[in-house]
Design an enzyme around this catalytic site. Structure first.
Site, PDB file in Angstrom:
ATOM      1  N   CYS A 242       8.773  -4.815  -0.637  1.00 47.28           N
ATOM      2  CA  CYS A 242      10.106  -4.965   0.291  1.00 47.28           C
ATOM      3  C   CYS A 242      10.618  -6.401  -0.093  1.00 47.28           C
ATOM      4  O   CYS A 242      10.633  -6.148  -1.705  1.00 47.28           O
ATOM      5  CB  CYS A 242      10.468  -4.552   1.409  1.00 47.28           C
ATOM      6  SG  CYS A 242      12.070  -3.883   2.296  1.00 47.28           S
ATOM      7  N   HIS A 323       8.462   0.782   1.976  1.00 46.96           N
ATOM      8  CA  HIS A 323       7.097   0.451   2.789  1.00 46.96           C
ATOM      9  C   HIS A 323       6.044   1.974   2.642  1.00 46.96           C
ATOM     10  O   HIS A 323       6.326   2.343   2.859  1.00 46.96           O
ATOM     11  CB  HIS A 323       8.035   0.369   3.922  1.00 46.96           C
ATOM     12  CG  HIS A 323       8.554  -0.176   4.308  1.00 46.96           C
ATOM     13  ND1 HIS A 323       7.794  -1.382   4.785  1.00 46.96           N
ATOM     14  CD2 HIS A 323       9.515  -0.573   4.662  1.00 46.96           C
ATOM     15  CE1 HIS A 323       8.827  -2.734   4.537  1.00 46.96           C
ATOM     16  NE2 HIS A 323       9.968  -2.762   4.851  1.00 46.96           N
ATOM     17  N   GLU A 325       3.431   1.685   3.899  1.00 44.51           N
ATOM     18  CA  GLU A 325       2.302   1.856   4.949  1.00 44.51           C
ATOM     19  C   GLU A 325       3.487   2.398   5.762  1.00 44.51           C
ATOM     20  O   GLU A 325       2.988   3.160   6.845  1.00 44.51           O
ATOM     21  CB  GLU A 325       2.280   0.832   5.774  1.00 44.51           C
ATOM     22  CG  GLU A 325       3.728   0.155   6.234  1.00 44.51           C
ATOM     23  CD  GLU A 325       4.385  -0.594   5.702  1.00 44.51           C
ATOM     24  OE1 GLU A 325       5.381  -0.932   6.371  1.00 44.51           O
ATOM     25  OE2 GLU A 325       4.276  -1.049   4.835  1.00 44.51           O
TER      26      GLU A 325
END
Length: 353
Positions: A242, A323, A325
């Site tokens: 990011c 992202h 995750e």
């Protein structure tokens, strides 16, 4: 219920219902995520912003601290069509103003058409529309928040042990907790450094990979993080997520630019240019890489062709704008963290100065 008002930079003042009292200001943005309100509200990338939920009901599965991405609520305020008492009470405890009973469709449409904009919110007894306008007029552009890293970063280096398979030096520009856990779960020890870390401090831990985290604000304000990337480029594998992608690109000669309303949600389609595979991703950013410098574009957003992935075999760099995750969101791209650990396996010794 007491009164609340939302003043927008386009001149409108919307009336709402106060759910958590207070007065504040910030950049008005929205997320399209249906779930994950706990993660969104604790995501440091929302610092200095007012978060609008496009999904109408927020709070229908309670509030559980184990889902938090940081130790506190990060947006300056929250707006929803309907907030449950659990969420409203949580935000009140955190001293974060919250309002509902407002047409969030109108707010989302305004942001999409006019871009993220200054916003002022007042909620509680004896507030007036003029109070909200005064807050809005005091709102600074995101690029003017030059010290925003200090709000979201650790103040001292910390270590999260994962088994010693690799040593990751993570520059904390506002890292989500699930990024750190995604690395420790794969056996890495993560050395978390403040956003203004020096190259000497990083070198002291002799890491296998330099990792630049997500975070809020304008990447051009993270001068120290760019300096660290510049110092180790070509000598140490580098990864970023990011804001981290933007910082890495800027440090290596690229440029960034502010988007109109950004990407915030859990259903952004990303295409890998090498395989043509499309995955759904979680995103939360208002800036993007414009000029990639020496880095190769490997992934793009299907909706608007913005840069989603950058790689360089020569420099051992791998970054993602989204992202991997998730939390909340799809897990289609979790393998990114395996790729980061693979960089550690291939690491060459840092050249002596």
């Amino acid at each position: 219920m007491s009164n609340a008002y939302i003043a927008l930079a386009d001149g409108r003042v919307l009336e709402a219902r106060a759910r958590a009292p207070g007065r504040t200001r910030g950049e008005l943005v929205f997320t399209t995520a249906y779930t994950g309100y706990e993660e969104s509200l604790t995501d440091p990338s929302y610092a200095e912003q007012v978060l609008t939920f496009s999904y109408p009901l927020i709070g229908n599965y309670g509030v559980r601290s184990e889902r938090f991405e940081s130790d506190s609520v990060q947006p300056r305020a929250a707006i929803a069509r309907e907030l449950t008492d659990d969420v409203a009470e949580w935000l009140a405890t955190e001293d974060v103003p919250a309002v509902d009973h407002v047409d969030t469709r109108e707010i989302v449409t305004s942001v999409r058409e006019e871009g993220a904009m200054a916003c002022g919110i007042v909620a509680g007894e004896d507030v007036t529309p003029e109070d909200a306008v005064a807050e809005m007029e005091a709102c600074k552009p995101m690029s003017d928040h030059t010290d925003i890293g200090a709000q979201v970063s650790v103040s001292e280096p910390t270590v999260h042990e994962g088994g010693g398979e690799a040593d990751i030096a993570l520059v904390d520009c506002g890292a989500k907790g699930s990024i750190i856990s995604s690395l420790t779960e794969r056996g890495a020890d993560v050395h978390v450094f403040p956003y203004d870390v020096t190259p000497e401090q990083v070198a002291d831990v002799d890491p296998d990979v330099l990792f630049v985290s997500n975070g809020p604000g304008d990447p051009e304000n993270f001068v120290a993080a760019q300096a660290v990337v510049d110092a180790f480029a070509g000598e140490l594998p580098i990864a970023g997520i990011c804001l981290g992608q933007q910082i890495v690109a800027s440090a290596l000669g690229g440029t960034t630019e502010k988007m109109s309303f950004g990407h915030r949600g859990v259903n952004q389609p990303v295409q890998d240019l090498r395989t043509d595979r499309v995955v759904m991703t979680t995103q939360n950013h208002g800036y993007t890489v414009a000029d990639t410098g020496p880095l190769e574009v490997t992934q793009v957003n299907v909706n608007d062709d913005t840069v989603e992935g950058l790689d360089s075999e020569e420099l051992d760099v791998i970054t993602r704008q989204y992202h991997p995750e998730a939390n909340p969101g799809p897990h289609d791209s979790l393998s990114f963290f395996d790729d980061v650990l693979a960089l550690a396996d291939d690491r060459q010794p840092i050249a002596a100065n």
